[in-house]
Write a protein that holds these residues in place. Structure first.
Motif, PDB file in Angstrom:
ATOM      1  N   ASN A   2     -10.493  13.120   6.338  1.00 49.84           N
ATOM      2  CA  ASN A   2      -9.132  13.092   5.817  1.00 49.84           C
ATOM      3  C   ASN A   2      -8.325  14.276   6.332  1.00 49.84           C
ATOM      4  O   ASN A   2      -8.669  15.426   6.049  1.00 49.84           O
ATOM      5  CB  ASN A   2      -9.162  13.099   4.280  1.00 49.84           C
ATOM      6  N   TYR A  48      -2.778   6.537  -5.541  1.00 43.83           N
ATOM      7  CA  TYR A  48      -4.125   6.646  -5.001  1.00 43.83           C
ATOM      8  C   TYR A  48      -4.464   8.098  -4.674  1.00 43.83           C
ATOM      9  O   TYR A  48      -5.603   8.541  -4.871  1.00 43.83           O
ATOM     10  CB  TYR A  48      -4.273   5.779  -3.749  1.00 43.83           C
ATOM     11  N   LYS A  49      -3.501   8.831  -4.158  1.00 40.04           N
ATOM     12  CA  LYS A  49      -3.705  10.258  -3.878  1.00 40.04           C
ATOM     13  C   LYS A  49      -4.005  11.019  -5.159  1.00 40.04           C
ATOM     14  O   LYS A  49      -4.845  11.915  -5.184  1.00 40.04           O
ATOM     15  CB  LYS A  49      -2.472  10.842  -3.195  1.00 40.04           C
ATOM     16  N   ILE A 101      -8.279   4.769   2.272  1.00 34.32           N
ATOM     17  CA  ILE A 101      -7.045   4.042   1.950  1.00 34.32           C
ATOM     18  C   ILE A 101      -5.844   4.969   2.056  1.00 34.32           C
ATOM     19  O   ILE A 101      -4.794   4.603   2.603  1.00 34.32           O
ATOM     20  CB  ILE A 101      -7.128   3.412   0.553  1.00 34.32           C
ATOM     21  N   VAL A 102      -5.972   6.169   1.524  1.00 32.24           N
ATOM     22  CA  VAL A 102      -4.861   7.139   1.547  1.00 32.24           C
ATOM     23  C   VAL A 102      -4.518   7.544   2.977  1.00 32.24           C
ATOM     24  O   VAL A 102      -3.342   7.735   3.312  1.00 32.24           O
ATOM     25  CB  VAL A 102      -5.231   8.381   0.710  1.00 32.24           C
ATOM     26  N   SER A 103      -5.533   7.681   3.830  1.00 27.08           N
ATOM     27  CA  SER A 103      -5.292   8.158   5.193  1.00 27.08           C
ATOM     28  C   SER A 103      -4.975   7.042   6.174  1.00 27.08           C
ATOM     29  O   SER A 103      -4.699   7.303   7.347  1.00 27.08           O
ATOM     30  CB  SER A 103      -6.488   8.975   5.695  1.00 27.08           C
ATOM     31  N   ASN A 104      -5.029   5.780   5.733  1.00 32.06           N
ATOM     32  CA  ASN A 104      -4.687   4.656   6.605  1.00 32.06           C
ATOM     33  C   ASN A 104      -3.264   4.782   7.129  1.00 32.06           C
ATOM     34  O   ASN A 104      -2.343   5.113   6.402  1.00 32.06           O
ATOM     35  CB  ASN A 104      -4.807   3.322   5.853  1.00 32.06           C
ATOM     36  N   ILE A 141       0.828  -1.203   0.000  1.00 39.37           N
ATOM     37  CA  ILE A 141       0.000   0.000   0.000  1.00 39.37           C
ATOM     38  C   ILE A 141       0.862   1.253   0.000  1.00 39.37           C
ATOM     39  O   ILE A 141       0.484   2.283  -0.576  1.00 39.37           O
ATOM     40  CB  ILE A 141      -0.979   0.004   1.198  1.00 39.37           C
ATOM     41  N   SER A 142       2.042   1.196   0.620  1.00 40.24           N
ATOM     42  CA  SER A 142       2.932   2.355   0.624  1.00 40.24           C
ATOM     43  C   SER A 142       3.357   2.714  -0.797  1.00 40.24           C
ATOM     44  O   SER A 142       3.445   3.893  -1.154  1.00 40.24           O
ATOM     45  CB  SER A 142       4.162   2.076   1.493  1.00 40.24           C
ATOM     46  N   LYS A 167       1.662   2.121  -3.461  1.00 42.21           N
ATOM     47  CA  LYS A 167       0.498   2.540  -4.241  1.00 42.21           C
ATOM     48  C   LYS A 167      -0.076   3.881  -3.789  1.00 42.21           C
ATOM     49  O   LYS A 167      -0.825   4.516  -4.516  1.00 42.21           O
ATOM     50  CB  LYS A 167      -0.605   1.477  -4.141  1.00 42.21           C
ATOM     51  N   LYS A 168       0.278   4.313  -2.582  1.00 46.05           N
ATOM     52  CA  LYS A 168      -0.395   5.457  -1.991  1.00 46.05           C
ATOM     53  C   LYS A 168      -0.277   6.718  -2.837  1.00 46.05           C
ATOM     54  O   LYS A 168      -1.216   7.500  -2.935  1.00 46.05           O
ATOM     55  CB  LYS A 168       0.159   5.715  -0.591  1.00 46.05           C
ATOM     56  N   LYS A 169       0.859   6.923  -3.426  1.00 46.22           N
ATOM     57  CA  LYS A 169       1.059   8.118  -4.236  1.00 46.22           C
ATOM     58  C   LYS A 169       0.078   8.161  -5.404  1.00 46.22           C
ATOM     59  O   LYS A 169      -0.537   9.196  -5.687  1.00 46.22           O
ATOM     60  CB  LYS A 169       2.496   8.175  -4.754  1.00 46.22           C
TER      61      LYS A 169
END
Length: 391
Positions: free
Chosen positions: A83, A17-18, A387-390, A10-11, A13-15
């Protein structure tokens, strides 16, 4: 409870996803003349965009309704409320549409639309409650006005859709709205009234617990109780209520439902089956259990992926400890890469949000399905936001 492998995935992918979240918000509040959902003249989100296949163009459907568009607003307000990285870029748009909704609520709490049932009232209740929570930090007078109007809807809901008088799983969405109303009341309202709302949440939750079947599905008598959205929508409110009324035992039922859906309804590529071809449902009659049959049109919808993610995130909010993150990412990645079409559905759509759906062969131009609803964008924003704020 997040394992190291899932955390690493997820780390990475986070960029992206944002970026997708940013694009979705922009699309929701972009003018209809530029393939967006925002009607600047009337200060509101529109119902949907229709795709005209022969011309390759998007055409706005600007009919006034209270299902698709308020759902889109609800998703944006949820992002704004939950968020920590949210900004004020769209506050004026959201305020104008909230005011539009307020003008369309009668004095008794009924929406000015004869086609609106419990589902629509639950959506608008959720939107106004979230609006109250967001504006509690911006303009307290405005926040209180939204809260008061939300409470008129709430009273109308209690009168027309009390526990044991709901026969459509869509209408169970009202609990989600009541949960958010409680949060707004406890934040800026009166403690005594918040306690009364909490008592009603307990009544709805206890009743919903009694109508769960062995797979964790809510059996209201709805013929389509096994349809994916009619499983996920009720879970949002049921799970969030756990934290409010502190009924941890409900988490086990939510886990049972999520496990069943993952095992029996998630396909190899991460897509969720809309419904099984044959299913059992509980009919409120002397015959009790009946068989439902629908072997046709078992499509895969992008919004169904996010409905699942949102259910999981509310399970976490309620205190759930089981790790579903890998399943969430699998569901989300279906939108961007792993689907049987092998395409990024955001790129396929071309307006900043994912294409709506595909059939089992990966075809996306399916008759009757060439549109993009504001409700789909709202749920997508909610999923990406969490997901982004997890952590």
């Amino acid at each position: 409870f997040i394992d190291s492998q899932s955390h690493e995935r997820i780390s990475k992918k986070k960029k992206s996803y944002k970026m997708y979240l940013k694009c979705a918000l922009d699309t929701l509040f972009r003018d209809v003349r530029d393939n967006g959902f925002w009607n600047e003249k009337e200060g509101r989100i529109i119902c949907k965009l229709d795709y005209i296949t022969k011309d390759g163009k998007w055409v706005p459907d600007e009919n006034i309704e209270f299902r698709f568009a308020p759902f889109g607003l609800m998703g944006a307000l949820y992002w704004r409320y939950t968020n920590p990285h949210s900004h004020q870029n769209y506050d004026s748009n959201m305020e104008r549409y909230l005011d539009f909704l307020v003008r369309n609520i009668q004095s008794n709490g009924k929406i000015h639309d004869n086609n609106s049932g419990g589902f629509e009232h639950g959506i608008v209740l959720a939107a106004l409650s979230l609006g109250s929570l967001v504006w509690s930090k911006l303009d307290l007078i405005k926040a209180e006005a939204y809260l008061q109007k939300a409470k008129t809807i709430y009273k109308f809901i209690l009168k027309n859709w009390p526990p044991n008088y709901i026969f459509n799983n869509h209408d169970l969405f009202i609990l989600w709205g009541i949960d958010l109303l409680y949060e707004a009341e406890i934040t800026i309202g009166k403690p005594a009234e918040a306690q009364n709302i909490k008592n009603e949440i307990s009544k709805y939750s206890n009743w919903m617990y009694t109508i769960l079947d062995d797979n964790g599905l809510f059996q209201t008598g709805d013929f389509r109780a096994s349809y994916h959205q009619r499983i996920m929508y009720p879970l949002w409110g049921f799970a969030r209520a756990v934290k409010i009324i502190n009924e941890k035992v409900y988490l086990q039922s939510i886990e049972r439902c999520l496990d069943h859906v993952i095992k029996h309804r998630m396909e190899w590529d991460g897509a969720f089956l809309w419904h099984p071809p044959v299913w059992i449902y509980k009919k409120k009659s002397i015959f009790k259990w009946r068989i439902g049959i629908n072997p046709f049109r078992n499509y895969f919808f992008e919004c169904h992926q996010t409905f699942f993610i949102n259910a999981v995130e509310q399970y976490y909010y309620g205190g759930g400890k089981k790790n579903y993150l890998a399943d969430e990412i699998k569901a989300l990645e279906w939108i961007f890469s792993t689907n049987r079409r092998g395409k990024n559905l955001v790129e396929e759509c071309g307006i900043g949000v994912p294409w709506r759906m595909m059939d089992k062969k990966g075809r996306i131009n399916v008759r009757g399905q060439n549109f993009k609803g504001a409700y789909e964008v709202g749920s997508y924003i909610m999923a990406l936001s969490d997901i982004v704020s997890n952590k």
